[in-house]
Design an enzyme around this catalytic site. Structure first.
Site, PDB file in Angstrom:
ATOM      1  N   HIS A 205      55.478 -26.913 -15.527  1.00  0.00           N
ATOM      2  CA  HIS A 205      55.639 -26.220 -15.868  1.00  0.00           C
ATOM      3  C   HIS A 205      55.951 -26.160 -17.534  1.00  0.00           C
ATOM      4  O   HIS A 205      56.757 -25.359 -17.979  1.00  0.00           O
ATOM      5  CB  HIS A 205      57.215 -25.661 -15.349  1.00  0.00           C
TER       6      HIS A 205
HETATM    7  C1  UD1 Z   1      63.402 -24.677 -19.740  1.00  0.00           C
HETATM    8  C2  UD1 Z   1      63.074 -26.050 -20.706  1.00  0.00           C
HETATM    9  C3  UD1 Z   1      62.844 -27.440 -20.040  1.00  0.00           C
HETATM   10  C4  UD1 Z   1      63.851 -27.843 -18.599  1.00  0.00           C
HETATM   11  C5  UD1 Z   1      63.423 -26.312 -17.795  1.00  0.00           C
HETATM   12  C6  UD1 Z   1      63.223 -26.415 -16.384  1.00  0.00           C
HETATM   13  C7  UD1 Z   1      64.011 -25.030 -22.731  1.00  0.00           C
HETATM   14  C8  UD1 Z   1      63.305 -25.665 -24.665  1.00  0.00           C
HETATM   15  N1  UD1 Z   1      62.672 -26.074 -21.727  1.00  0.00           N
HETATM   16  O1  UD1 Z   1      61.710 -24.783 -19.620  1.00  0.00           O
HETATM   17  O2  UD1 Z   1      63.219 -28.545 -20.494  1.00  0.00           O
HETATM   18  O3  UD1 Z   1      62.616 -28.725 -17.893  1.00  0.00           O
HETATM   19  O4  UD1 Z   1      63.938 -25.435 -18.563  1.00  0.00           O
HETATM   20  O5  UD1 Z   1      63.106 -25.757 -15.136  1.00  0.00           O
HETATM   21  O6  UD1 Z   1      64.896 -25.404 -22.710  1.00  0.00           O
HETATM   22  N2  UD1 Z   1      61.502 -17.230 -16.482  1.00  0.00           N
HETATM   23  C9  UD1 Z   1      62.150 -16.523 -15.483  1.00  0.00           C
HETATM   24  N3  UD1 Z   1      62.867 -16.442 -15.058  1.00  0.00           N
HETATM   25  C10 UD1 Z   1      64.209 -17.400 -15.101  1.00  0.00           C
HETATM   26  C11 UD1 Z   1      64.014 -18.787 -16.324  1.00  0.00           C
HETATM   27  C12 UD1 Z   1      63.029 -18.474 -16.849  1.00  0.00           C
HETATM   28  O7  UD1 Z   1      61.411 -15.472 -15.253  1.00  0.00           O
HETATM   29  O8  UD1 Z   1      65.193 -17.722 -14.129  1.00  0.00           O
HETATM   30  C13 UD1 Z   1      60.333 -16.980 -17.377  1.00  0.00           C
HETATM   31  C14 UD1 Z   1      60.932 -17.393 -18.976  1.00  0.00           C
HETATM   32  O9  UD1 Z   1      60.947 -15.155 -18.700  1.00  0.00           O
HETATM   33  C15 UD1 Z   1      60.122 -17.950 -19.903  1.00  0.00           C
HETATM   34  C16 UD1 Z   1      59.356 -19.335 -19.078  1.00  0.00           C
HETATM   35  O10 UD1 Z   1      59.896 -18.660 -17.607  1.00  0.00           O
HETATM   36  O11 UD1 Z   1      58.573 -16.851 -19.777  1.00  0.00           O
HETATM   37  C17 UD1 Z   1      60.144 -20.020 -19.827  1.00  0.00           C
HETATM   38  O12 UD1 Z   1      61.111 -20.562 -19.211  1.00  0.00           O
HETATM   39  P1  UD1 Z   1      62.436 -20.785 -20.545  1.00  0.00           P
HETATM   40  O13 UD1 Z   1      63.730 -20.683 -19.861  1.00  0.00           O
HETATM   41  O14 UD1 Z   1      62.154 -20.776 -21.941  1.00  0.00           O
HETATM   42  O15 UD1 Z   1      62.432 -22.026 -20.413  1.00  0.00           O
HETATM   43  P2  UD1 Z   1      61.404 -22.942 -18.826  1.00  0.00           P
HETATM   44  O16 UD1 Z   1      59.118 -23.313 -19.244  1.00  0.00           O
HETATM   45  O17 UD1 Z   1      61.678 -22.923 -17.392  1.00  0.00           O
END
Ligand code: UD1
Length: 352
Positions: A205
């Site tokens: 991820h």
């Molecule tokens: C975040 C953390 C990372 C951690 C990870 C665990 C930061 C910078 N990164 O990364 O360190 O290892 O969480 O999972 O804080 N999304 C969904 N549903 C959700 C959450 C996110 O669809 O419930 C999608 C968002 O729209 C986005 C992507 O996933 O497109 C990334 O989500 P984001 O929370 O920004 O970062 P992670 O990649 O999850």
């Protein structure tokens, strides 16, 4: 004493669990603030349910966005919460945007802030997590480090006077859940027709692996070429990026499945032949479960797992395929991550 924990992303809910239980046991007033960074039920609600964490007292509902938008929205919302709650300590966890926002908000309001999982370093400043953890460490008044190596990094940055070695809270949770699921065959085996010890479990991820089309294609192709079935647990970021790039998550030996709840993940990891991941927590969980790990990153914060022979860092391609097919290392009795009672020392440190 009143402690206010700020969490938002999946690994933070795991870290919160032993702190919430310890606070309850010791009669510490504990307020839980969920930023809303992770909002899908499988990334959030199931962790509160399975790990018996009290429901958040405050939910900021921030959701997704660019780093600036997401972090800024959290900062704006946290000011009012901290002013209303007046905690003795704000406790921040790990290295996500929720960690950085909460540490900044607290330090600006002169509320004492403690950083749990302090001192980890990848020394890769292109990672958003590295920036978040360095900034949180330098903002915090109390640095709660999981390992001796983390303590060394804090000392190197002039932060020894504010640091305490408490051990790793994820180890507290893992050891408890491992014992709770012992003897239960993981549901994943029947669901996917897999044999115990004959498949690998994969999670990918990190932005470094998902956000470049060629890199993501190389990772997925390598997973598909491993000589046994690989079950890829699909994080929303991975699904979104694969769709954008027109890449399939199922070919060759690669099968995809939605994320697992924590007890199911522990049971599946324990039944697997190996873990392939770019997650931080899973590298350590593999080590603690005695499962070989292949990490698709150039560096790791959990260097002990590599030094003790249980984790290999690889680039996608032949190196990944070869590492994922390797045999088990010789068992170690080393316990660099503590004794499973880190949460007790965290509450001790906050009380002193
Ligand atoms: C975040 C953390 C990372 C951690 C990870 C665990 C930061 C910078 N990164 O990364 O360190 O290892 O969480 O999972 O804080 N999304 C969904 N549903 C959700 C959450 C996110 O669809 O419930 C999608 C968002 O729209 C986005 C992507 O996933 O497109 C990334 O989500 P984001 O929370 O920004 O970062 P992670 O990649 O999850």
């Amino acid at each position: 004493m009143k402690v206010l924990s700020v969490v938002g992303a999946r690994p933070q809910f795991v870290k919160l669990a032993p702190i919430a239980h310890e606070a309850t046991t010791r009669g510490v007033e504990h307020v839980i603030v969920h930023t809303g960074q992770h909002y899908d039920p499988m990334l959030s609600d199931v962790f509160f349910r399975d790990l018996q964490i009290p429901d958040p007292d405050v939910h900021l509902g921030v959701g997704s966005g660019s780093h600036g938008v997401q972090t800024g929205a959290m900062l704006a919302a946290l000011d009012g919460v901290l002013e209303a709650q007046q905690p003795d300590w704000v406790l921040v966890y790990g290295d996500t945007n929720s960690t950085l926002a909460a540490a900044l908000s607290a330090v600006k309001l002169h509320v004492p802030v403690a950083h749990l999982e302090a001192g980890l370093r990848s020394f890769n400043r292109a990672m958003p997590e590295e920036i978040n953890r360095v900034m949180a460490d330098h903002a915090a008044d109390l640095l709660l480090a999981p390992t001796e190596i983390a303590m060394g990094h804090l000392a190197d940055e002039g932060l020894a006077g504010r640091s305490a070695l408490v051990g790793d809270v994820m180890t507290d949770v893992l050891l408890q859940v491992r014992d709770a699921v012992a003897g239960r065959p993981p549901a994943l085996l029947a669901e996917l027709g897999l044999e115990q010890g004959a498949f690998s479990l994969a999670t990918i991820h990190r932005a470094e692996n998902t956000d470049d089309d060629d890199r993501l294609a190389a990772v997925l192709d390598s997973l598909a070429m491993v000589d046994h079935p690989v079950v890829l647990l699909t994080h929303p970021r991975l699904v979104a990026k694969a769709e954008e790039s027109g890449l399939t998550l199922e070919h060759g030996n690669l099968r995809a499945r939605s994320p697992l709840a924590y007890p199911d993940l522990v049971a599946a990891a324990q039944a697997s032949r190996g873990i392939i991941t770019d997650s931080g927590g899973l590298q350590k969980e593999a080590f603690l479960l005695g499962v070989p790990c292949t990490t698709v990153r150039p560096e790791t914060e959990w260097v002990e797992t590599v030094e003790l022979g249980w984790n290999v860092l690889v680039e996608p391609g032949e190196a990944l395929v070869a590492a994922a097919s390797r045999s088990r290392p010789i068992a170690t009795h080393a316990t660099p991550y503590g004794d499973g009672h880190a949460a007790t020392r965290v509450i001790d440190s906050l009380s002193n």
